[in-house]
Scaffold this active site. Structure first.
Site, PDB file in Angstrom:
ATOM      1  N   LYS A 161      -2.012   3.709  -7.258  1.00  0.00           N
ATOM      2  CA  LYS A 161      -3.264   4.315  -7.351  1.00  0.00           C
ATOM      3  C   LYS A 161      -3.570   5.617  -8.087  1.00  0.00           C
ATOM      4  CE  LYS A 161      -2.360   5.057  -3.067  1.00  0.00           C
ATOM      5  NZ  LYS A 161      -1.066   4.464  -2.915  1.00  0.00           N
TER       6      LYS A 161
ATOM      7  N   ARG B 152      -7.014   6.185   5.070  1.00  0.00           N
ATOM      8  CA  ARG B 152      -5.557   5.733   5.430  1.00  0.00           C
ATOM      9  C   ARG B 152      -5.463   5.052   6.880  1.00  0.00           C
ATOM     10  NH1 ARG B 152      -2.365   8.394   1.151  1.00  0.00           N
ATOM     11  NH2 ARG B 152      -0.282   7.530   1.068  1.00  0.00           N
TER      12      ARG B 152
ATOM     13  N   ARG C 230       9.666   8.035  -9.711  1.00  0.00           N
ATOM     14  CA  ARG C 230       8.376   8.675 -10.222  1.00  0.00           C
ATOM     15  C   ARG C 230       8.712  10.377 -10.570  1.00  0.00           C
ATOM     16  NH1 ARG C 230       3.572   8.249  -6.580  1.00  0.00           N
ATOM     17  NH2 ARG C 230       4.830   8.409  -4.918  1.00  0.00           N
TER      18      ARG C 230
ATOM     19  N   ARG D 141       8.552  14.633  -6.501  1.00  0.00           N
ATOM     20  CA  ARG D 141       7.994  14.988  -4.719  1.00  0.00           C
ATOM     21  C   ARG D 141       9.133  14.668  -3.881  1.00  0.00           C
ATOM     22  NH1 ARG D 141       2.821  11.176  -4.264  1.00  0.00           N
ATOM     23  NH2 ARG D 141       3.803  10.968  -2.147  1.00  0.00           N
TER      24      ARG D 141
ATOM     25  N   ARG E 258       7.112   5.595   4.743  1.00  0.00           N
ATOM     26  CA  ARG E 258       5.900   5.651   4.556  1.00  0.00           C
ATOM     27  C   ARG E 258       5.304   4.128   4.181  1.00  0.00           C
ATOM     28  NH1 ARG E 258       7.178   8.689  -0.648  1.00  0.00           N
ATOM     29  NH2 ARG E 258       5.134   8.195  -1.495  1.00  0.00           N
TER      30      ARG E 258
HETATM   31  P1  ADP Z   1       1.560   7.917  -2.036  1.00  0.00           P
HETATM   32  O1  ADP Z   1       1.668   8.189  -3.579  1.00  0.00           O
HETATM   33  O2  ADP Z   1       2.762   7.461  -1.419  1.00  0.00           O
HETATM   34  O3  ADP Z   1       0.503   6.951  -1.775  1.00  0.00           O
HETATM   35  P2  ADP Z   1       0.106  10.232  -1.184  1.00  0.00           P
HETATM   36  O4  ADP Z   1       0.289  11.463  -2.391  1.00  0.00           O
HETATM   37  O5  ADP Z   1      -1.304   9.638  -1.200  1.00  0.00           O
HETATM   38  O6  ADP Z   1       1.116   9.291  -1.409  1.00  0.00           O
HETATM   39  O7  ADP Z   1       0.337  10.849   0.146  1.00  0.00           O
HETATM   40  C1  ADP Z   1       1.370  11.708   0.154  1.00  0.00           C
HETATM   41  C2  ADP Z   1       1.464  11.993   1.940  1.00  0.00           C
HETATM   42  O8  ADP Z   1       0.489  12.718   2.228  1.00  0.00           O
HETATM   43  C3  ADP Z   1       1.554  10.815   2.554  1.00  0.00           C
HETATM   44  O9  ADP Z   1       2.683  10.133   2.932  1.00  0.00           O
HETATM   45  C4  ADP Z   1       0.804  11.662   4.025  1.00  0.00           C
HETATM   46  O10 ADP Z   1       1.840  12.282   4.592  1.00  0.00           O
HETATM   47  C5  ADP Z   1      -0.189  12.551   3.315  1.00  0.00           C
HETATM   48  N1  ADP Z   1      -1.488  12.041   3.263  1.00  0.00           N
HETATM   49  C6  ADP Z   1      -2.048  11.786   2.182  1.00  0.00           C
HETATM   50  N2  ADP Z   1      -3.451  11.254   2.224  1.00  0.00           N
HETATM   51  C7  ADP Z   1      -3.708  11.233   3.620  1.00  0.00           C
HETATM   52  C8  ADP Z   1      -4.660  10.674   4.185  1.00  0.00           C
HETATM   53  N3  ADP Z   1      -5.615  10.195   3.918  1.00  0.00           N
HETATM   54  N4  ADP Z   1      -4.254  10.493   5.646  1.00  0.00           N
HETATM   55  C9  ADP Z   1      -3.050  11.084   6.327  1.00  0.00           C
HETATM   56  N5  ADP Z   1      -2.130  11.526   5.611  1.00  0.00           N
HETATM   57  C10 ADP Z   1      -2.214  11.543   4.178  1.00  0.00           C
HETATM   58  P1  ADP Z   2       0.389   5.636  -5.937  1.00  0.00           P
HETATM   59  O1  ADP Z   2      -0.481   6.693  -6.264  1.00  0.00           O
HETATM   60  O2  ADP Z   2      -0.232   4.350  -5.525  1.00  0.00           O
HETATM   61  O3  ADP Z   2       1.549   6.265  -5.076  1.00  0.00           O
HETATM   62  P2  ADP Z   2       1.428   6.281  -8.866  1.00  0.00           P
HETATM   63  O4  ADP Z   2       0.360   5.983  -9.608  1.00  0.00           O
HETATM   64  O5  ADP Z   2       2.028   7.496  -8.714  1.00  0.00           O
HETATM   65  O6  ADP Z   2       1.454   5.298  -7.320  1.00  0.00           O
HETATM   66  O7  ADP Z   2       2.774   5.370  -9.290  1.00  0.00           O
HETATM   67  C1  ADP Z   2       3.953   5.118  -8.874  1.00  0.00           C
HETATM   68  C2  ADP Z   2       4.980   5.041 -10.030  1.00  0.00           C
HETATM   69  O8  ADP Z   2       4.915   3.857 -10.614  1.00  0.00           O
HETATM   70  C3  ADP Z   2       4.900   6.165 -11.001  1.00  0.00           C
HETATM   71  O9  ADP Z   2       6.150   6.632 -11.448  1.00  0.00           O
HETATM   72  C4  ADP Z   2       4.199   5.567 -12.057  1.00  0.00           C
HETATM   73  O10 ADP Z   2       4.437   6.031 -13.336  1.00  0.00           O
HETATM   74  C5  ADP Z   2       4.710   4.048 -12.080  1.00  0.00           C
HETATM   75  N1  ADP Z   2       3.783   3.004 -12.222  1.00  0.00           N
HETATM   76  C6  ADP Z   2       2.193   3.106 -12.218  1.00  0.00           C
HETATM   77  N2  ADP Z   2       1.871   1.845 -12.274  1.00  0.00           N
HETATM   78  C7  ADP Z   2       2.812   1.096 -13.055  1.00  0.00           C
HETATM   79  C8  ADP Z   2       2.827  -0.229 -13.611  1.00  0.00           C
HETATM   80  N3  ADP Z   2       1.877  -1.042 -13.787  1.00  0.00           N
HETATM   81  N4  ADP Z   2       4.069  -0.818 -13.905  1.00  0.00           N
HETATM   82  C9  ADP Z   2       5.172   0.052 -13.765  1.00  0.00           C
HETATM   83  N5  ADP Z   2       5.080   1.345 -13.229  1.00  0.00           N
HETATM   84  C10 ADP Z   2       4.139   1.890 -12.921  1.00  0.00           C
END
Ligand code: ADP
Ligand code: ADP
Ligand code: ZN
Length: 220
Positions: A13, A88, A127, A161, A172
């Site tokens: 995302k 979420r 990551r 992270r 998660r």
């Molecule tokens: P990911 O990359 O795993 O999707 P995020 O960076 O979006 O993670 O979120 C990291 C953490 O921040 C989540 O595990 C949660 O604890 C909190 N968080 C982020 N967005 C939300 C939301 N919309 N509602 C509740 N908690 C959130």
């Molecule tokens: P989210 O925000 O959904 O948690 P991220 O964009 O942070 O996901 O991506 C999670 C990890 O996967 C990062 O280390 C990123 O560089 C890697 N990644 C993202 N897209 C791809 C893809 N299409 N193929 C392989 N690795 C990817």
């Protein structure tokens, strides 16, 4: 155009939201980034959410809705916004709908990014991000072109992270299936859902998302 990127942790995302923001001039709104910024700044919210985030639980709807309203108004772009990691829960989804309606705005599409669970764990545990600009990298699939130097900003400090370990990641995922996956049905019923395959090269996935977006149309 206001769009949501919906998908489990590690689905890509953040990576795709940055591409969409660049290409379409959208504001990128990530509640995860906002919450991590609150922690780094040592605000009351930051302290309150630290342990919750480290465990992989969700912070309360009140907190994230407040953050998203503030940032949506601050960053207001005529082109619109890409919501990453928000909503979420069903409560957050309702709140977002009302927030847009109050501003005479609307949601245009919800892109569901599908990636299988084992690939998600491999993505998240590899990551890392640039400490200056937040560009997202991966140990194996997306290293900076020059080792140790950010492609985007030339920064040389990178961070991982606290919650990107296998234990927190499994929790998660559980949280995602329990609290967030119901949004897939919620947006399907509203006629907004577009599901795409999130596996493959980053550029391939970006092309699938672009093809799933509604064609530009005049707004009333
Ligand atoms: P990911 O990359 O795993 O999707 P995020 O960076 O979006 O993670 O979120 C990291 C953490 O921040 C989540 O595990 C949660 O604890 C909190 N968080 C982020 N967005 C939300 C939301 N919309 N509602 C509740 N908690 C959130
Ligand atoms: P989210 O925000 O959904 O948690 P991220 O964009 O942070 O996901 O991506 C999670 C990890 O996967 C990062 O280390 C990123 O560089 C890697 N990644 C993202 N897209 C791809 C893809 N299409 N193929 C392989 N690795 C990817
Ligand atoms: Zn950078």
């Amino acid at each position: 155009m206001n769009i949501i990127l919906l998908g489990p942790p590690g689905a890509g995302k953040g990576t795709q939201a940055r591409i969409l923001a660049d290409r379409f001039g959208l504001v990128h709104l990530s509640t995860g980034d906002m919450l991590r910024a609150s922690q780094a700044a040592g605000t009351a919210v930051g302290l309150e959410v630290r342990d919750i985030m480290a465990r992989g639980d969700l912070v309360t709807d009140d907190i994230v809705i407040r953050l998203i309203e503030e940032e949506f108004d601050k960053g207001a772009s005529i082109a619109g916004a890409v919501f990453d990691g928000f909503p979420r829960t069903l409560g957050q989804a309702d709140a977002l709908g009302m927030m847009l309606e109050r501003r005479g705005d609307r949601l245009d599409a919800v892109i569901e990014m599908r990636v299988d669970d084992e690939a998600l764990i491999a993505r998240v545990t590899g990551r890392f991000t640039c400490a200056s600009c937040g560009e997202v990298y991966h140990e194996r699939t997306r290293r900076p072109k020059v080792d140790g130097v950010c492609d985007k900003c030339g920064g040389t400090r990178f961070v991982r992270r606290d919650d990107d370990n296998e234990r927190a990641m499994r929790h998660r995922l559980y949280t995602y299936y329990r609290d967030t996956a119901p949004l897939i049905g919620y947006y399907y019923a509203k006629g907004l859902l577009r599901s795409i395959d999130g596996l493959g090269e980053i550029e391939e996935v970006a092309a699938r998302i672009a093809a799933a977006l509604p064609k530009a149309e005049a707004r009333p």
